[in-house]
Design an enzyme around this catalytic site. Structure first.
Site, PDB file in Angstrom:
ATOM      1  N   THR A  63       0.868  -1.173   0.000  1.00  0.00           N
ATOM      2  CA  THR A  63       0.000   0.000   0.000  1.00  0.00           C
ATOM      3  C   THR A  63       0.903   1.220   0.000  1.00  0.00           C
ATOM      4  O   THR A  63       1.570   1.512   0.990  1.00  0.00           O
ATOM      5  CB  THR A  63      -0.933   0.012   1.218  1.00  0.00           C
ATOM      6  OG1 THR A  63      -1.808  -1.116   1.147  1.00  0.00           O
ATOM      7  CG2 THR A  63      -1.769   1.286   1.247  1.00  0.00           C
ATOM      8  N   LYS A  90      -7.216   1.626  -3.324  1.00  0.00           N
ATOM      9  CA  LYS A  90      -6.899   1.256  -1.939  1.00  0.00           C
ATOM     10  C   LYS A  90      -7.102   2.440  -0.999  1.00  0.00           C
ATOM     11  O   LYS A  90      -7.542   2.277   0.149  1.00  0.00           O
ATOM     12  CB  LYS A  90      -5.460   0.736  -1.834  1.00  0.00           C
ATOM     13  CG  LYS A  90      -5.030   0.291  -0.424  1.00  0.00           C
ATOM     14  CD  LYS A  90      -5.896  -0.838   0.107  1.00  0.00           C
ATOM     15  CE  LYS A  90      -5.526  -1.226   1.544  1.00  0.00           C
ATOM     16  NZ  LYS A  90      -4.247  -1.940   1.652  1.00  0.00           N
ATOM     17  N   LYS A  92      -0.342   5.615   8.247  1.00  0.00           N
ATOM     18  CA  LYS A  92       0.443   5.737   7.015  1.00  0.00           C
ATOM     19  C   LYS A  92      -0.482   5.756   5.803  1.00  0.00           C
ATOM     20  O   LYS A  92      -0.355   6.600   4.905  1.00  0.00           O
ATOM     21  CB  LYS A  92       1.415   4.561   6.891  1.00  0.00           C
ATOM     22  CG  LYS A  92       2.297   4.589   5.644  1.00  0.00           C
ATOM     23  CD  LYS A  92       2.698   3.194   5.176  1.00  0.00           C
ATOM     24  CE  LYS A  92       1.564   2.528   4.425  1.00  0.00           C
ATOM     25  NZ  LYS A  92       1.960   1.268   3.752  1.00  0.00           N
TER      26      LYS A  92
END
Length: 286
Positions: free
Chosen positions: A96, A171, A239
């Protein structure tokens, strides 16, 4: 297709079982991990091959898959792998990361005659272990068709969503949804407890209706038990949300709720919950 030579770079909580599923599916697998001892443990379990560097793992591979930490890790590992890959091979990044780094790596791959897919996954550690991940893919249809047999080994669904970078953007949407859903569930449980309700009984009822979600089905009970040791850590979520918020500033979208929940996760970090899973939002309400 199972005769393809495949290399997997990064054996974290996601990559470790994903690479194992590739062995079980019959692929010829070589692995690399920054912590060599962990890679040796993986090899002892699955019986495939160990490489001591990304370049060694990538040499002569038909497909190289990565699942590492962040943009900088992607750049570092991809640079080593690309230098060793044969023309016509395919690099797949399951990290990711940002759409920006995905497009960077895609350009470099094209310069070297390589294919590239950005393919972040959703489903958490349990999804990886059970081979039930969802894969969001950006790239060309030709490369996706080549990769799909590998995706099928550890996912229940994969989908090509557009040009390179589209997987990472999808995502971000996934994490935006999760942040809002978990905060809503935390507030509902907090409300129910304050109201003196049997929250287990209430969840049993409302999970059969419009409020149902994966988070409710899989995390409501553990949240009520004050148990937050289920894989996807608050540090990782922050994050991911940072990536989404950065992208929102670039494309002009408004993510007011996402920004707020990100700060709630910062509160959890201040409580020492960096490694608690994302459902730990409830703790800041108690």
């Amino acid at each position: 297709m199972t005769k393809m030579k495949v290399s997997f770079l990064g054996l974290g909580v996601m990559g470790y079982p994903m690479a194992g599923h590739l062995v079980s599916a019959g692929f010829d697998v070589t692995v690399f991990n920054r912590t060599t001892q962990k890679a040796k443990q993986w090899v002892e379990k699955y019986g495939a091959k160990l490489a001591l560097s990304p370049s060694e793992a990538a040499k002569d591979a038909d497909v190289v898959l990565m699942c590492v930490g962040d943009d900088n890790d992607v750049r570092t590992v991809a640079k080593e792998a690309i230098a060793a890959m044969n023309e016509g091979a395919l690099l797949i990044d399951h990290t990711t990361a940002s759409a920006t780094v995905a497009k960077e790596i895609d350009r470099v791959c094209k310069d070297h005659g390589l294919g590239f897919l950005d393919a972040p996954v959703s489903g958490g550690q349990a999804g990886a272990e059970n081979g039930q991940l969802t894969v969001m893919v950006g790239g060309t249809e030709r490369d996706y068709i080549k990769a799909k047999p590998l995706f099928d080994a550890y996912s229940r669904h994969s989908q090509l969503l557009g040009e390179c970078g589209s997987g990472q953007l999808a995502k971000m949407m996934n994490q935006i949804c999760i942040a809002g859903i978990v905060q809503g569930l935390a507030e509902a449980l907090h409300f129910g407890q304050k109201a003196g309700l049997d929250c287990n009984a209430v969840i049993d009822v409302i999970s059969k209706g419009a409020a149902q979600s994966w988070q409710m089905e899989n995390r409501a009970q553990t949240m009520l038990n004050n148990s937050y040791e289920f894989g996807f850590a608050v540090d990782w979520m922050r994050k991911d949300l940072s990536i989404a918020l950065d992208e929102a500033r670039r494309n002009g979208s408004t993510l007011a709720l996402t920004a707020l929940v990100d700060q709630y996760y910062a509160d959890v970090q201040k409580m020492g919950g960096n490694r608690w899973d994302t459902s730990s939002l409830l703790t800041r309400l108690k």
